[in-house]
Design a protein around this motif. Structure first.
Motif, PDB file in Angstrom:
ATOM      1  N   PHE A   1      10.310  -3.658  -7.168  1.00 37.78           N
ATOM      2  CA  PHE A   1       9.494  -2.593  -6.572  1.00 37.78           C
ATOM      3  C   PHE A   1      10.253  -2.000  -5.395  1.00 37.78           C
ATOM      4  N   SER A   2      10.733  -0.768  -5.548  1.00 38.33           N
ATOM      5  CA  SER A   2      11.545  -0.144  -4.504  1.00 38.33           C
ATOM      6  C   SER A   2      10.697   0.767  -3.626  1.00 38.33           C
ATOM      7  N   TYR A   3      10.596   0.422  -2.343  1.00 40.90           N
ATOM      8  CA  TYR A   3       9.984   1.305  -1.344  1.00 40.90           C
ATOM      9  C   TYR A   3      11.050   1.997  -0.493  1.00 40.90           C
ATOM     10  N   ILE A   4      12.246   2.100  -1.057  1.00 39.52           N
ATOM     11  CA  ILE A   4      13.258   3.033  -0.565  1.00 39.52           C
ATOM     12  C   ILE A   4      13.343   4.103  -1.652  1.00 39.52           C
ATOM     13  N   PRO A   5      12.652   5.226  -1.494  1.00 38.44           N
ATOM     14  CA  PRO A   5      12.509   6.165  -2.618  1.00 38.44           C
ATOM     15  C   PRO A   5      13.825   6.571  -3.266  1.00 38.44           C
ATOM     16  N   LEU A   6      14.862   6.836  -2.465  1.00 35.62           N
ATOM     17  CA  LEU A   6      16.126   7.277  -3.046  1.00 35.62           C
ATOM     18  C   LEU A   6      16.841   6.153  -3.788  1.00 35.62           C
TER      19      LEU A   6
ATOM     20  N   GLY B   1       7.253   9.825   7.695  1.00 38.04           N
ATOM     21  CA  GLY B   1       7.891   8.582   7.277  1.00 38.04           C
ATOM     22  C   GLY B   1       7.038   7.353   7.506  1.00 38.04           C
ATOM     23  N   GLU B   2       6.082   7.437   8.411  1.00 38.03           N
ATOM     24  CA  GLU B   2       5.201   6.287   8.625  1.00 38.03           C
ATOM     25  C   GLU B   2       4.363   5.992   7.393  1.00 38.03           C
ATOM     26  N   LEU B   3       4.140   7.023   6.576  1.00 39.61           N
ATOM     27  CA  LEU B   3       3.294   6.855   5.397  1.00 39.61           C
ATOM     28  C   LEU B   3       3.919   5.886   4.400  1.00 39.61           C
ATOM     29  N   ILE B   4       5.230   6.049   4.103  1.00 32.03           N
ATOM     30  CA  ILE B   4       5.853   5.159   3.123  1.00 32.03           C
ATOM     31  C   ILE B   4       5.894   3.729   3.645  1.00 32.03           C
ATOM     32  N   GLN B   5       6.066   3.566   4.982  1.00 28.30           N
ATOM     33  CA  GLN B   5       6.078   2.216   5.541  1.00 28.30           C
ATOM     34  C   GLN B   5       4.694   1.571   5.425  1.00 28.30           C
ATOM     35  N   ALA B   6       3.656   2.349   5.717  1.00 29.42           N
ATOM     36  CA  ALA B   6       2.295   1.816   5.603  1.00 29.42           C
ATOM     37  C   ALA B   6       1.936   1.515   4.151  1.00 29.42           C
ATOM     38  N   GLU B   7       2.333   2.416   3.243  1.00 32.43           N
ATOM     39  CA  GLU B   7       2.077   2.191   1.825  1.00 32.43           C
ATOM     40  C   GLU B   7       2.780   0.925   1.352  1.00 32.43           C
TER      41      GLU B   7
ATOM     42  N   ILE C   1       8.437   2.082  -8.623  1.00 28.12           N
ATOM     43  CA  ILE C   1       8.805   2.942  -7.498  1.00 28.12           C
ATOM     44  C   ILE C   1       7.623   3.064  -6.552  1.00 28.12           C
ATOM     45  N   GLY C   2       7.850   2.738  -5.291  1.00 24.14           N
ATOM     46  CA  GLY C   2       6.837   2.980  -4.285  1.00 24.14           C
ATOM     47  C   GLY C   2       7.073   4.334  -3.619  1.00 24.14           C
ATOM     48  N   ALA C   3       6.048   5.128  -3.382  1.00 21.70           N
ATOM     49  CA  ALA C   3       4.658   4.804  -3.618  1.00 21.70           C
ATOM     50  C   ALA C   3       4.168   5.295  -4.983  1.00 21.70           C
ATOM     51  N   THR C   4       5.043   5.929  -5.773  1.00 23.57           N
ATOM     52  CA  THR C   4       4.634   6.569  -7.021  1.00 23.57           C
ATOM     53  C   THR C   4       3.813   5.635  -7.903  1.00 23.57           C
ATOM     54  N   ASP C   5       4.317   4.422  -8.125  1.00 20.58           N
ATOM     55  CA  ASP C   5       3.679   3.539  -9.089  1.00 20.58           C
ATOM     56  C   ASP C   5       2.463   2.800  -8.534  1.00 20.58           C
ATOM     57  N   GLN C   6       2.126   3.023  -7.284  1.00 18.59           N
ATOM     58  CA  GLN C   6       0.816   2.577  -6.808  1.00 18.59           C
ATOM     59  C   GLN C   6      -0.295   3.292  -7.582  1.00 18.59           C
ATOM     60  N   HIS C   7       0.030   4.485  -8.054  1.00 21.08           N
ATOM     61  CA  HIS C   7      -0.964   5.322  -8.732  1.00 21.08           C
ATOM     62  C   HIS C   7      -0.804   5.259 -10.246  1.00 21.08           C
TER      63      HIS C   7
ATOM     64  N   LEU D   1      11.676  -4.147  -2.349  1.00 17.99           N
ATOM     65  CA  LEU D   1      12.781  -3.575  -1.584  1.00 17.99           C
ATOM     66  C   LEU D   1      12.266  -2.599  -0.531  1.00 17.99           C
ATOM     67  N   THR D   2      12.625  -2.834   0.736  1.00 20.52           N
ATOM     68  CA  THR D   2      12.173  -1.976   1.828  1.00 20.52           C
ATOM     69  C   THR D   2      13.309  -1.696   2.801  1.00 20.52           C
ATOM     70  N   CYS D   3      13.076  -0.717   3.655  1.00 17.54           N
ATOM     71  CA  CYS D   3      13.989  -0.411   4.760  1.00 17.54           C
ATOM     72  C   CYS D   3      13.169   0.180   5.902  1.00 17.54           C
ATOM     73  N   PRO D   4      13.067  -0.494   7.033  1.00 17.63           N
ATOM     74  CA  PRO D   4      12.242   0.005   8.135  1.00 17.63           C
ATOM     75  C   PRO D   4      12.856   1.171   8.896  1.00 17.63           C
ATOM     76  N   THR D   5      14.114   1.528   8.594  1.00 21.04           N
ATOM     77  CA  THR D   5      14.778   2.597   9.346  1.00 21.04           C
ATOM     78  C   THR D   5      14.953   3.861   8.504  1.00 21.04           C
ATOM     79  N   LEU D   6      14.085   4.069   7.522  1.00 20.60           N
ATOM     80  CA  LEU D   6      14.127   5.320   6.767  1.00 20.60           C
ATOM     81  C   LEU D   6      13.833   6.502   7.691  1.00 20.60           C
ATOM     82  N   PRO D   7      14.259   7.705   7.320  1.00 22.59           N
ATOM     83  CA  PRO D   7      14.036   8.870   8.192  1.00 22.59           C
ATOM     84  C   PRO D   7      12.556   9.068   8.510  1.00 22.59           C
ATOM     85  N   ALA D   8      12.299   9.501   9.751  1.00 21.01           N
ATOM     86  CA  ALA D   8      10.915   9.703  10.191  1.00 21.01           C
ATOM     87  C   ALA D   8      10.288  10.917   9.522  1.00 21.01           C
ATOM     88  N   GLY D   9      11.066  11.958   9.280  1.00 16.68           N
ATOM     89  CA  GLY D   9      10.524  13.163   8.662  1.00 16.68           C
ATOM     90  C   GLY D   9       9.687  13.982   9.637  1.00 16.68           C
ATOM     91  N   PRO D  10       9.096  15.056   9.146  1.00 20.31           N
ATOM     92  CA  PRO D  10       8.271  15.911  10.014  1.00 20.31           C
ATOM     93  C   PRO D  10       6.973  15.215  10.405  1.00 20.31           C
TER      94      PRO D  10
END
Length: 446
Positions: free
Chosen positions: A262-267, A348-354, A296-302, A320-329
């Motif tokens: 389960f990858s929560y690093i989208p790329l 970017g907080e959304l993918i971390q929370a998901e 794929i997180g978060a896609t496959d949550q749904h 699979l996670t990474c806490p330093t992914l880009p913050a985004g807008p």
């Protein structure tokens, strides 16, 4: 902050691991023997310094093209695609203006005809990848693209070809020698699913401008202790690859016959497909193994996560996670009250929370889980992950008492396909095919 394996949700205490942990001396001895015999180039990488020099010499050549068409299948394509998606995402984004990597990894007439209709041959380099030089899906495409290049470019067609194949034998090696085509070798004993850290994966990575040396450095950091001629059982027992192999065997013994990646690093989602081949083709033997599932997180949550959470209790998870992914807008402040919990927060907080929510839900629902928390989502960390999972797969196979480096069952389907096309020298497969084609069918319209 280093890369971390978080075992908090792994259910180690419920698994019977002692028998596997107690084999560390045996596994270390086998590792020393296999490395010394040159049968594990994925870990020892004796070819790497020479390859990096060759890649340096190819940079100017590759820079002269706008398009690379990669002909390969399975391990000859999955690693390259994972690297492309992870570190060259702009090809999938609006207004990209090159370079472009196209991967022809299937018997797909639509795609092949599209490449020949739309790619400018004078600006395209064709990279054909087949260790044996006889993979019909790949070599078949090569025959067609070769004729297309000859027809469009003439005598200069060989300047637009690069063959990645065995150094001494096979059709592609003969083709290279007869036509003076550039080549790079696939080292001996390096199977396709373990080959991303060779010319197979590094040539397209170089073409796209990735930091190839950082990728290699990360892999070497992870692999070096395993390739150490002084490796003993005590040292092996402290390595994360052995921990994962022991855990995987404990899971299989306890009836967990599916392993989610389960990858929560989208790329990095395509590393799930790469891992699926690595794990399935290496360990699915003699009625043994666990089925890898890429998610794929978060896609496959749904989508499939409902089955993970509330289906049969036969699944474990590499998360699979990474806490330093880009913050985004940032989310705007003027949101409806129903969404006030994200006002002013970074996207970017959304993918971390998901990711945290899904991880906790899986554990709460009895899914044994190990989190692979990467310090950064950069090439060095990707190299470490590739080497970690490859080594864990090899060790898991040895603990299962099977060979993780071959794929005998896959070869049967290949031989039957050749028989269907009329290849000589396959009397048993030809007879089986005749029986199959003349058997009574139970066919129903729908």
């Amino acid at each position: 902050m280093p890369d971390i394996l978080d075992w908090s949700g792994s259910d180690l205490e419920r698994l019977e691991l002692e028998a596997f942990e107690g084999r560390s001396n045996e596994m270390a001895a086998r590792m020393r023997e296999e490395v010394a015999a040159g049968r594990l180039p994925f870990l020892s990488m004796p070819y790497m310094d020479g390859l990096l020099e060759q890649l340096d010499g190819l940079q100017d050549y590759l820079a002269g093209f706008e398009h690379m068409l990669l002909l390969g299948i399975g391990g000859s394509a999955l690693g390259a695609r994972a690297l492309q998606k992870a570190f060259f995402p702009r090809q999938d984004q609006p207004c990209h203006d090159g370079p472009w990597l196209w991967i022809a990894d299937n018997v797909d007439s639509y795609a092949l005809e599209s490449y020949m209709a739309k790619l400018p041959p004078e600006k395209t380099v064709v990279v054909t990848v087949s260790k044996s030089g006889g993979t019909i899906e790949t070599v078949g495409q090569y025959f067609i693209i070769r004729d297309w290049m000859r027809g469009r470019i003439g005598d200069d067609w060989t300047e637009h070809m690069l063959l990645v194949t065995d150094e001494k034998a096979g059709f592609l090696r003969k083709e290279a020698d007869e036509n003076a085509i550039r080549t790079l070798p696939v080292p001996d004993n390096l199977g396709g699913r373990y080959s991303v850290l060779s010319a197979v994966g590094l040539v397209p990575a170089l073409f796209l401008g990735m930091d190839v040396r950082a990728l290699v450095d990360g892999a070497r950091e992870m692999a070096a202790p395993l390739a150490d001629p002084g490796l003993d059982g005590e040292a092996l027992a402290k390595l994360p690859s052995f921990d994962l192999a022991v855990w995987a065997n404990g899971l299989m013994r306890a009836g967990y016959d599916q392993l989610i990646f389960f990858s929560y690093i989208p790329l990095w989602a395509s590393f799930g497909d790469w891992f699926a081949q690595l794990w399935a083709e290496s360990l699915g033997k003699e009625g043994k193994g666990s089925q890898p599932i890429a998610a794929i997180g978060a896609t496959d949550q749904h989508s499939v996560n409902q089955m993970f959470l509330d289906g049969p209790r036969n699944k474990a998870c590499l998360f699979l996670t990474c806490p330093t992914l880009p913050a985004g807008p940032r989310f705007p402040e003027n949101l409806p009250d129903a969404f006030d919990y994200v006002r002013g927060k970074e996207f970017g907080e959304l993918i971390q929370a998901e990711g945290m929510g899904t991880r906790m839900a899986l554990q709460k629902n009895g899914v044994p889980l190990v989190e692979m928390r990467m310090e950064h989502d950069d090439p060095r960390q990707a190299g470490k992950l590739i080497a970690l999972l490859g080594a864990a797969t090899i060790l898991a196979g040895w603990l299962m008492d099977i060979n993780p480096l071959d794929q005998p069952a896959v070869e049967l389907g290949k031989r039957l396909a050749k028989a269907r096309l009329g290849a000589d020298g396959l009397p048993e497969e030809t007879a089986d095919l005749a029986d199959f084609l003349t058997s009574q069918r139970d066919e129903r319209e729908f």
